[in-house]
Design a protein around this motif. Structure first.
Motif, PDB file in Angstrom:
ATOM      1  N   THR A 104       1.262  -1.050  -0.530  1.00 42.04           N
ATOM      2  CA  THR A 104       0.279   0.034  -0.065  1.00 42.04           C
ATOM      3  C   THR A 104       0.911   1.316  -0.111  1.00 42.04           C
ATOM      4  OG1 THR A 104      -2.068   1.027   1.094  1.00 42.04           O
ATOM      5  CG2 THR A 104       0.009  -0.002   2.447  1.00 42.04           C
ATOM      6  N   ARG A 154      -7.952   8.010  -0.733  1.00 40.80           N
ATOM      7  CA  ARG A 154      -9.399   7.253  -1.153  1.00 40.80           C
ATOM      8  C   ARG A 154      -9.696   7.166   0.661  1.00 40.80           C
ATOM      9  NH1 ARG A 154      -9.691   4.159  -5.648  1.00 40.80           N
ATOM     10  NH2 ARG A 154      -7.928   4.763  -6.714  1.00 40.80           N
ATOM     11  N   ARG A 182      -4.905  -5.644   2.929  1.00 41.09           N
ATOM     12  CA  ARG A 182      -4.500  -4.115   2.828  1.00 41.09           C
ATOM     13  C   ARG A 182      -6.131  -3.376   2.589  1.00 41.09           C
ATOM     14  NH1 ARG A 182      -2.253  -2.696  -3.846  1.00 41.09           N
ATOM     15  NH2 ARG A 182      -4.032  -3.567  -4.756  1.00 41.09           N
ATOM     16  N   ASN A 234     -16.119  -0.810  -2.682  1.00 42.21           N
ATOM     17  CA  ASN A 234     -16.538  -0.152  -2.713  1.00 42.21           C
ATOM     18  C   ASN A 234     -18.138  -0.313  -3.038  1.00 42.21           C
ATOM     19  OD1 ASN A 234     -17.486   0.906  -5.967  1.00 42.21           O
ATOM     20  ND2 ASN A 234     -15.562   1.600  -4.949  1.00 42.21           N
ATOM     21  N   HIS A 270     -19.987   9.969  11.609  1.00 39.13           N
ATOM     22  CA  HIS A 270     -19.203   8.439  11.608  1.00 39.13           C
ATOM     23  C   HIS A 270     -17.977   8.732  10.987  1.00 39.13           C
ATOM     24  CE1 HIS A 270     -17.820   4.594  11.928  1.00 39.13           C
ATOM     25  NE2 HIS A 270     -17.897   4.302  10.835  1.00 39.13           N
ATOM     26  N   ASN A 309     -14.419   6.969   6.286  1.00 41.99           N
ATOM     27  CA  ASN A 309     -14.101   7.594   5.060  1.00 41.99           C
ATOM     28  C   ASN A 309     -14.310   9.674   5.057  1.00 41.99           C
ATOM     29  OD1 ASN A 309     -13.530   8.293   2.257  1.00 41.99           O
ATOM     30  ND2 ASN A 309     -13.312   6.121   1.850  1.00 41.99           N
ATOM     31  N   ASN A 351     -10.986   4.423  11.074  1.00 38.27           N
ATOM     32  CA  ASN A 351     -13.052   3.696  11.473  1.00 38.27           C
ATOM     33  C   ASN A 351     -12.076   3.345  12.789  1.00 38.27           C
ATOM     34  OD1 ASN A 351     -14.660   2.854  11.469  1.00 38.27           O
ATOM     35  ND2 ASN A 351     -15.520   2.468   9.340  1.00 38.27           N
TER      36      ASN A 351
HETATM   37  O1  UT7 Z   1     -17.467   2.093   8.593  1.00 42.94           O
HETATM   38  C1  UT7 Z   1     -18.289   1.287   8.381  1.00 42.94           C
HETATM   39  C2  UT7 Z   1     -18.759   1.151   6.596  1.00 42.94           C
HETATM   40  N1  UT7 Z   1     -17.378   1.666   6.370  1.00 42.94           N
HETATM   41  C3  UT7 Z   1     -17.030   2.199   4.973  1.00 42.94           C
HETATM   42  O2  UT7 Z   1     -17.989   3.009   4.433  1.00 42.94           O
HETATM   43  C4  UT7 Z   1     -16.265   2.297   3.979  1.00 42.94           C
HETATM   44  C5  UT7 Z   1     -16.479   2.531   2.722  1.00 42.94           C
HETATM   45  N2  UT7 Z   1     -16.018   2.298   1.196  1.00 42.94           N
HETATM   46  C6  UT7 Z   1     -14.156   3.220   1.563  1.00 42.94           C
HETATM   47  O3  UT7 Z   1     -14.732   3.216   2.061  1.00 42.94           O
HETATM   48  C7  UT7 Z   1     -14.017   2.306   0.098  1.00 42.94           C
HETATM   49  O4  UT7 Z   1     -14.727   1.548  -0.407  1.00 42.94           O
HETATM   50  C8  UT7 Z   1     -12.473   1.855   0.259  1.00 42.94           C
HETATM   51  C9  UT7 Z   1     -11.180   2.987   1.033  1.00 42.94           C
HETATM   52  C10 UT7 Z   1     -12.929   0.667   1.339  1.00 42.94           C
HETATM   53  C11 UT7 Z   1     -12.047   1.786  -0.643  1.00 42.94           C
HETATM   54  O5  UT7 Z   1     -11.806   2.964  -1.921  1.00 42.94           O
HETATM   55  P1  UT7 Z   1     -12.252   2.510  -3.090  1.00 42.94           P
HETATM   56  O6  UT7 Z   1     -12.060   3.855  -3.998  1.00 42.94           O
HETATM   57  O7  UT7 Z   1     -13.735   2.187  -3.463  1.00 42.94           O
HETATM   58  O8  UT7 Z   1     -11.072   1.608  -4.146  1.00 42.94           O
HETATM   59  P2  UT7 Z   1     -10.990   0.425  -4.553  1.00 42.94           P
HETATM   60  O9  UT7 Z   1     -11.969  -0.878  -3.359  1.00 42.94           O
HETATM   61  O10 UT7 Z   1     -12.432   0.317  -5.624  1.00 42.94           O
HETATM   62  O11 UT7 Z   1      -9.994  -0.352  -5.061  1.00 42.94           O
HETATM   63  C12 UT7 Z   1      -9.269   0.482  -6.300  1.00 42.94           C
HETATM   64  C13 UT7 Z   1      -8.254  -0.515  -5.859  1.00 42.94           C
HETATM   65  C14 UT7 Z   1      -8.726  -1.950  -6.509  1.00 42.94           C
HETATM   66  O12 UT7 Z   1      -6.813  -2.138  -7.402  1.00 42.94           O
HETATM   67  P3  UT7 Z   1      -7.591  -2.004  -9.309  1.00 42.94           P
HETATM   68  O13 UT7 Z   1      -8.742  -3.275  -9.383  1.00 42.94           O
HETATM   69  O14 UT7 Z   1      -8.888  -1.278  -9.662  1.00 42.94           O
HETATM   70  O15 UT7 Z   1      -6.821  -2.800  -9.905  1.00 42.94           O
HETATM   71  C15 UT7 Z   1      -7.354  -2.329  -5.120  1.00 42.94           C
HETATM   72  O16 UT7 Z   1      -7.187  -3.228  -4.901  1.00 42.94           O
HETATM   73  O17 UT7 Z   1      -7.159  -0.082  -5.077  1.00 42.94           O
HETATM   74  C16 UT7 Z   1      -6.690  -1.111  -4.801  1.00 42.94           C
HETATM   75  N3  UT7 Z   1      -6.065  -1.209  -3.367  1.00 42.94           N
HETATM   76  C17 UT7 Z   1      -5.392  -0.678  -2.973  1.00 42.94           C
HETATM   77  N4  UT7 Z   1      -3.934  -0.426  -3.664  1.00 42.94           N
HETATM   78  C18 UT7 Z   1      -3.083   0.525  -2.256  1.00 42.94           C
HETATM   79  C19 UT7 Z   1      -7.490  -1.718  -2.115  1.00 42.94           C
HETATM   80  N5  UT7 Z   1      -6.898  -1.499  -1.454  1.00 42.94           N
HETATM   81  C20 UT7 Z   1      -5.919  -1.380  -1.225  1.00 42.94           C
HETATM   82  C21 UT7 Z   1      -4.650  -0.395  -0.455  1.00 42.94           C
HETATM   83  N6  UT7 Z   1      -3.846   0.126  -1.027  1.00 42.94           N
HETATM   84  N7  UT7 Z   1      -4.884  -0.540   0.702  1.00 42.94           N
END
Ligand code: UT7
Length: 323
Positions: free
Chosen positions: A29, A37, A152, A216, A250, A253, A280
Motif C-alpha cells: 500500500t 481514498r 490491505r 466499493n 461517523h 472515510n 475508522n
Molecule cells: O464504517 C462502516 C462503513 N464502512 C465504510 O463506509 C467504508 C466504505 N468504503 C470505503 O471507504 C472505500 O470503498 C475504500 C476506502 C474501502 C476503498 O476505496 P475505493 O475507492 O472504493 O477503492 P476500491 O475498493 O474500488 O479499490 C481500488 C483499487 C483496487 O485495485 P484495482 O482493482 O483497481 O487494480 C484495489 O485492489 O485500489 C486497490 N486497493 C489498494 N491499493 C493500495 C485496495 N486497498 C488498497 C490499499 N493500498 N490499501
C-alpha cells in the motif's frame, strides 16, 4: 415533559500509533493511496493487555469528570461495541466493575459503527422515562484485534479507541431525537466471518480471517443511505438544514463525510473530521469526534449538532442534539 441532555464528554486513544508509513512495511500500500481514498493518516492500537472495557474506562472517567459527577452517581450503563472483551460478561458489566459501582443496569449492544447512536437512543429513553438520572453511554472498539493484517483492503482503515457521554435529565432537549434503522439484506457486504454460534472451526483450523468488506459497494450504499437519513432527520424534526451548527459524522472515510456535508450545504469548517487521526473506530468514532470538538471549543453550549452513522448490518442512524 422531561428530556435528557449531554452533561459531559470524554474520549481515549491508546498510546501506540500506527502510521501509513508503518503500514507500507506490512502490506502493498502507500501513504498516498490511503490519504487519497480515505483521508486517514494514522490509527491507534491498543496495547496487548488493553481491552475494550479498559479503553472505555478512560473515556467514561473523563466524561464523568467533565459532567462534574463521579462513578457513584452512575445509575445506567450502555456500551456500543463490536469488539467485546469476551463473549460474556458483557462489556457494560465489565466497565461497571472497573468503575467500582454495583447494581445498576449495565449492558452492551452490537450494531457495529452505529453502536454509539443506538446506545445514546437507549439511554435517552431511560432518562426521559425517569428511570435514570445519570446514564453513561460509551462507544468503544479494539478493531485491531479483528483485522486481518495481511489484507490491505481493510487493515489500513481501522483503529482502536473509545468515546463516552454522560446523560442527565433536563427540562429542555438535549437529545431532540434519534432515528435508528437496520437492513440485514446487506449482511454479506461487511461482516466478521466467525462467531460463537456459527463456530470458530475454520479459525481453529488455522485459517486467517478478519473484517471482510466489499468496500466499493459499501461506499455507494453508505452515501445513498446517509443522504436519505439526513432528509428524514430534518423533515421529522421540522429543521431547516441551515440551522445545523455542526455535523458530527461517523468517521469511516473523508469522501463519505464530504458527501454528507454537501447534502447539508455545510462548509467543511462546520463538520467535525477526526478520521485522519484515528481511522475508522466504528462505534467509538462519533463520541471521539464529538469530545474532540467540545474540548477544543468548537462545539459550544446551545449549538445544534447532527450526528449520523452507517455501518455493518447494515445499521444506520442519526441523533439531533442541542448541546
Ligand atoms: O464504517 C462502516 C462503513 N464502512 C465504510 O463506509 C467504508 C466504505 N468504503 C470505503 O471507504 C472505500 O470503498 C475504500 C476506502 C474501502 C476503498 O476505496 P475505493 O475507492 O472504493 O477503492 P476500491 O475498493 O474500488 O479499490 C481500488 C483499487 C483496487 O485495485 P484495482 O482493482 O483497481 O487494480 C484495489 O485492489 O485500489 C486497490 N486497493 C489498494 N491499493 C493500495 C485496495 N486497498 C488498497 C490499499 N493500498 N490499501
Amino acid at each position: 415533559m422531561r428530556y435528557s441532555r449531554i452533561a459531559g464528554t470524554g474520549s481515549y486513544l491508546p498510546e501506540k500509533v500506527l502510521t501509513n508509513a508503518d503500514l507500507e512495511k506490512l502490506v502493498e500500500t502507500s501513504d498516498e493511496w490511503i490519504r487519497a481514498r480515505t483521508g486517514i493518516e494514522r490509527r491507534h492500537i491498543a496495547a496487548p493487555d488493553e481491552t475494550s472495557s479498559a479503553l472505555a474506562e478512560h473515556a467514561a472517567r473523563r466524561a464523568l469528570r467533565a459532567a462534574g459527577m463521579t462513578p457513584a452517581d452512575v445509575d445506567f450503563i450502555v456500551v456500543g461495541t463490536t469488539t467485546p472483551d469476551r463473549i460474556f460478561p458483557n462489556t457494560g458489566s465489565l466497565l461497571q466493575q472497573r468503575l467500582g459501582i454495583h447494581g445498576c443496569p449495565a449492558f452492551a449492544l452490537e450494531t457495529a459503527c452505529s453502536g454509539f447512536v443506538y446506545a445514546l437512543s437507549m439511554a435517552d429513553k431511560f432518562v426521559r422515562l425517569g428511570e435514570s438520572r445519570c446514564a453513561l453511554v460509551v462507544g468503544v472498539e479494539c478493531l485491531s484485534r479483528i483485522v486481518d493484517w495481511t489484507e490491505r483492503g481493510t487493515c489500513v482503515l481501522f483503529g482502536d479507541g473509545a468515546g463516552a457521554v454522560v446523560l442527565t435529565p433536563a427540562d429542555e432537549p438535549g437529545i431532540i431525537a434519534t432515528h435508528l434503522h437496520s437492513d440485514g439484506q446487506y449482511s454479506d457486504l461487511l461482516y466478521f466471518p466467525y462467531g460463537p454460534s456459527q463456530g470458530f472451526d475454520r479459525l481453529r483450523a488455522g485459517e486467517t480471517g478478519g473484517i471482510a468488506m466489499r468496500g466499493n459497494d459499501v461506499f455507494k450504499v453508505a452515501v445513498r443511505t446517509l443522504s436519505r437519513l439526513v432528509d428524514e432527520t430534518l423533515a421529522k424534526n421540522g429543521i431547516d438544514k441551515h440551522e445545523i451548527d455542526w455535523l458530527v459524522p461517523h468517521q469511516a472515510n473523508l469522501r463519505i463525510i464530504q458527501a454528507a456535508a454537501e447534502k447539508l450545504d455545510l462548509p467543511m469548517e462546520k463538520v467535525v473530521v477526526t478520521v485522519q487521526q484515528h481511522g475508522n473506530t466504528s462505534a467509538a468514532s462519533i463520541p471521539l469526534a464529538f469530545d474532540t470538538a467540545v474540548r477544543d471549543g468548537r462545539i459550544r453550549r446551545g449549538h445544534l449538532v447532527l450526528m449520523e452513522t452507517f455501518g455493518g448490518g447494515f445499521t444506520w442512524g442519526s441523533a439531533l442534539v442541542r448541546y
